[in-house]
Design an enzyme around this catalytic site. Sequence first.
Site, PDB file in Angstrom:
ATOM      1  N   GLU A  45      44.938  46.768  34.979  1.00 43.11           N
ATOM      2  CA  GLU A  45      46.504  46.719  35.405  1.00 43.11           C
ATOM      3  C   GLU A  45      47.320  46.566  33.982  1.00 43.11           C
ATOM      4  O   GLU A  45      48.073  45.346  33.842  1.00 43.11           O
ATOM      5  CB  GLU A  45      46.727  45.499  36.314  1.00 43.11           C
ATOM      6  N   GLU A  83      40.911  46.681  43.734  1.00 43.54           N
ATOM      7  CA  GLU A  83      41.319  45.357  44.196  1.00 43.54           C
ATOM      8  C   GLU A  83      42.255  45.664  45.557  1.00 43.54           C
ATOM      9  O   GLU A  83      43.015  46.534  45.598  1.00 43.54           O
ATOM     10  CB  GLU A  83      42.117  44.692  43.216  1.00 43.54           C
TER      11      GLU A  83
HETATM   12  C1  BG6 Z   1      46.044  41.533  40.248  1.00 43.85           C
HETATM   13  C2  BG6 Z   1      45.039  40.757  39.183  1.00 43.85           C
HETATM   14  O1  BG6 Z   1      47.115  41.775  39.693  1.00 43.85           O
HETATM   15  O2  BG6 Z   1      46.085  40.551  41.206  1.00 43.85           O
HETATM   16  C3  BG6 Z   1      44.019  39.798  39.509  1.00 43.85           C
HETATM   17  O3  BG6 Z   1      44.275  42.137  38.628  1.00 43.85           O
HETATM   18  C4  BG6 Z   1      45.016  38.882  40.058  1.00 43.85           C
HETATM   19  O4  BG6 Z   1      43.556  39.133  38.330  1.00 43.85           O
HETATM   20  C5  BG6 Z   1      45.500  39.403  41.506  1.00 43.85           C
HETATM   21  O5  BG6 Z   1      44.389  37.496  40.654  1.00 43.85           O
HETATM   22  C6  BG6 Z   1      46.238  38.551  42.740  1.00 43.85           C
HETATM   23  O6  BG6 Z   1      47.438  37.990  41.714  1.00 43.85           O
HETATM   24  P1  BG6 Z   1      47.716  36.506  42.082  1.00 43.85           P
HETATM   25  O7  BG6 Z   1      48.971  36.424  41.366  1.00 43.85           O
HETATM   26  O8  BG6 Z   1      47.908  36.321  43.494  1.00 43.85           O
HETATM   27  O9  BG6 Z   1      46.605  35.736  41.670  1.00 43.85           O
END
Ligand code: BG6
Length: 469
Positions: A163, A374
């Site tokens: 990202e 993800e």
């Molecule tokens: C993504 C990242 O942006 O979102 C993760 O790659 C991150 O590392 C995930 O934890 C969720 O984001 P957040 O802000 O809800 O923890």
Amino acid sequence: MKFPHDFLFGAASASYQVEGAWNEDGKGISNWDVFSKIPGKTYKNTNGDISVDHYHRYKEDIKLMSEIGLESYRFSISWPRIIPDGDGQVNEKGLDFYNNLIDECLKYGIVPFVTLYHWDLPQTLEECGGWTNKRTVDAFVKYANVCFNAFGDRVKHWITFNETIVFTSLGYLAGAHPPGIKNDIKKYFQATHNVFTAHARAVKDYKALRQFGEIGITHVFSPAFSADEKEENKLAAYHANQYSLAWYYDPVLKGEYPDYVVKQLEEKGWTPDWTEEELSIIKTSAASNDFIGLNYYQPQRVIKNNNSDEVIERTRENSTGAPGNASFDGVYRTVKMEDKVYTKWGWEISPEAFFEGLKMLKAHYGDIKIYITENGLGDEDPIIEGEIVDVPRIKYIETHLKAVKNAIAEGINIKGYYAWSAIDLLSWLNGYKKQYGFIYVDHNNNLNRKIKLSGYWYKKIIKERGENL
Ligand code: BG6
């Protein structure tokens, strides 16, 4: 339909968010070790000093992952654990940890899918200008080569960066991630270009080693849609897709930056300092890039921003993804919509937009190989009689996996799905309150682990290869 036999069902994590052991066994200090300790920067001043102690408990964690039936585990390597000062001596104990982690995965037949950079930069490099300094590019390429040589006999799936849009925009525009700089547009674009150069050089080096694995990059996948049928909002959505999608995807997949953005950067004096050599390496390495990883959480609903003079103060909450902000250049604005559904943290839930976005990607880039690296629901999970009954997460993953299944049926080449996250972990800015994992971690009781209802549900899905989805 079942998912194809070579489709990987997995789950993911990142070093800073799970490992802890921030100063053990020769690890160097990372930018996050420093940034998270500045009062007020993170939720309740949480930091990753201990996190969920994956560094010491990885055997237990991998065993639980195998009980869930995970076919693959996506994790990241902490650069300062491997090269404590960024580009100097290699720390053997750091190599030992990841060798052990990889071997533990393989012991259970879990495919390690490794991210080289998930935001924890050695602090020494951050202090020299971080991603705006080309020294960091050289240092990354060296670090990547150390990892390929140390782990490449067993790791056959590599992600260079996680990202880029998040760590560069939150780092240089919103000031919410290290180095905490606000509204420096020139630095923001410089950092992105340096990352693409580092990616391209790492891809070239990896291929030259002839380890016969695959290498790609993971981007945020947040396709922009006009909030309505108005022409000005459609144009705003086009602009959003150029800046938040094409600027990131084109250099990796086409080997060049999108003309639309390049022209505007020239006009505004934001063009990165780039050399012919860098542009040429970006150009030639694109053909060797094997896949693109997509992190999908939500789309962007976009309207034209009519108050472009307004100064946008990004708070911690709205800078981490919830709609409501104007873009850094003041051209468009993301909006929350009456007829959409949102998580407790204000992120839209839309498997439909996921599917539409995937079709858009295919139309634009053709038959690229994709991993969903993800996707998941941040929530506060209910505990009923000792069981973690995270039904909304099941619903979320179920509907998004269906979108993946439909996309495959449409001929989109998706080769794996990694839920975020394998285990409850530290959210960068939301602490431990926002949970994502299949495995619960009890912060009031010795960080004890327990598989959630979603973990058992995922086990069944994997076993049936998604046939009943
Ligand atoms: C993504 C990242 O942006 O979102 C993760 O790659 C991150 O590392 C995930 O934890 C969720 O984001 P957040 O802000 O809800 O923890």
